[in-house]
Design an enzyme around this catalytic site. Structure first.
Site, PDB file in Angstrom:
ATOM      1  CG  HIS A  89      -0.236  -0.064   2.461  1.00 57.55           C
ATOM      2  ND1 HIS A  89       0.325  -1.169   3.072  1.00 57.55           N
ATOM      3  CD2 HIS A  89       0.107   0.922   3.387  1.00 57.55           C
ATOM      4  CE1 HIS A  89       0.691  -1.025   4.286  1.00 57.55           C
ATOM      5  NE2 HIS A  89       0.603   0.180   4.452  1.00 57.55           N
ATOM      6  CG  HIS A 147       0.706   5.591   4.072  1.00 56.57           C
ATOM      7  ND1 HIS A 147       0.084   5.563   5.158  1.00 56.57           N
ATOM      8  CD2 HIS A 147       1.714   4.400   4.128  1.00 56.57           C
ATOM      9  CE1 HIS A 147       0.129   4.579   5.966  1.00 56.57           C
ATOM     10  NE2 HIS A 147       1.250   3.947   5.241  1.00 56.57           N
TER      11      HIS A 147
HETATM   12  P1  5GP Z   1       1.695   0.852   7.497  1.00 58.92           P
HETATM   13  O1  5GP Z   1       2.195   1.294   8.601  1.00 58.92           O
HETATM   14  O2  5GP Z   1       1.732  -0.526   7.202  1.00 58.92           O
HETATM   15  O3  5GP Z   1       2.334   1.544   6.492  1.00 58.92           O
HETATM   16  O4  5GP Z   1       0.406   1.417   7.265  1.00 58.92           O
HETATM   17  C1  5GP Z   1      -0.759   0.931   7.824  1.00 58.92           C
HETATM   18  C2  5GP Z   1      -2.004   1.943   7.604  1.00 58.92           C
HETATM   19  O5  5GP Z   1      -3.264   1.180   7.826  1.00 58.92           O
HETATM   20  C3  5GP Z   1      -1.905   2.938   8.917  1.00 58.92           C
HETATM   21  O6  5GP Z   1      -1.974   4.098   8.698  1.00 58.92           O
HETATM   22  C4  5GP Z   1      -3.229   2.462   9.749  1.00 58.92           C
HETATM   23  O7  5GP Z   1      -3.969   3.686   9.972  1.00 58.92           O
HETATM   24  C5  5GP Z   1      -3.947   2.061   8.694  1.00 58.92           C
HETATM   25  N1  5GP Z   1      -5.136   1.168   9.056  1.00 58.92           N
HETATM   26  C6  5GP Z   1      -5.067   0.124   9.678  1.00 58.92           C
HETATM   27  N2  5GP Z   1      -6.201  -0.652  10.055  1.00 58.92           N
HETATM   28  C7  5GP Z   1      -7.141   0.096   9.284  1.00 58.92           C
HETATM   29  C8  5GP Z   1      -8.516  -0.026   9.050  1.00 58.92           C
HETATM   30  O8  5GP Z   1      -9.066  -1.005   9.513  1.00 58.92           O
HETATM   31  N3  5GP Z   1      -8.845   0.724   8.252  1.00 58.92           N
HETATM   32  C9  5GP Z   1      -8.487   1.925   7.535  1.00 58.92           C
HETATM   33  N4  5GP Z   1      -9.129   2.661   6.564  1.00 58.92           N
HETATM   34  N5  5GP Z   1      -7.314   2.125   7.845  1.00 58.92           N
HETATM   35  C10 5GP Z   1      -6.485   0.904   8.552  1.00 58.92           C
END
Ligand code: 5GP
Length: 139
Positions: A100, A102
């Site tokens: 993913h 951001h």
């Molecule tokens: P990472 O830290 O893996 O780069 O980002 C994962 C992102 O997923 C985080 O920014 C977190 O807030 C988001 N996230 C985690 N669980 C959920 C969810 O259930 N729904 C949504 N919309 N975002 C989520």
């Protein structure tokens, strides 16, 4: 049967989200813990755990969707700038092991930063690592 990732469960509608965009290969929705208004996640439907494991078709679709979404987010939010962040691996800050990106809008009043401590590039190390990466690329 392999367990579905959190993002696959969101893509399949099992977990609700504020959906923004979808096509055959990608899905975009608002992050549940935004750093700023409009913080968006662009997810590949293919549940690759990191970008080096993503198929060329999904990678191309993500690359195509990023500018489309970025334009829409910028226009809709009035952001003055934005960051695109993509973590791979837990040690790099990845909490959901499913590719993913951001897209994080920045506003005049935004306070969020991304820690960065740059060093000077050492010439010996640069030559060695550049050669090693080029070798890997040619394999
Ligand atoms: P990472 O830290 O893996 O780069 O980002 C994962 C992102 O997923 C985080 O920014 C977190 O807030 C988001 N996230 C985690 N669980 C959920 C969810 O259930 N729904 C949504 N919309 N975002 C989520």
């Amino acid at each position: 049967m392999t367990e579905h990732t959190l993002f696959t469960r969101i893509i399949e509608g099992e977990i609700p989200c504020y959906k923004l965009y979808e096509n055959e290969h990608v899905f975009a929705f608002l992050d549940i813990n935004p750093l700023s208004k409009g913080h968006t996640l662009l997810v590949s439907k293919e549940p690759a755990p990191s970008i080096d494991q993503l198929s060329p078709n999904s990678a191309a679709a993500v690359g195509k969707a990023l500018p489309i979404l970025s334009r829409a987010i910028k226009e809709a939010t009035g952001a003055i700038a934005y960051n695109i962040i993509q973590n791979n691996g837990r040690e790099a800050g990845m909490t959901v092991p499913h590719v993913h990106f951001h897209i994080i809008p920045k506003y005049v009043e935004s306070k969020h930063t991304f820690a960065w401590e740059p060093k000077s590039l050492d010439a010996t190390e640069a030559e060695t690592i550049a050669e090693a990466i080029q070798l890997s690329l040619n394999e």
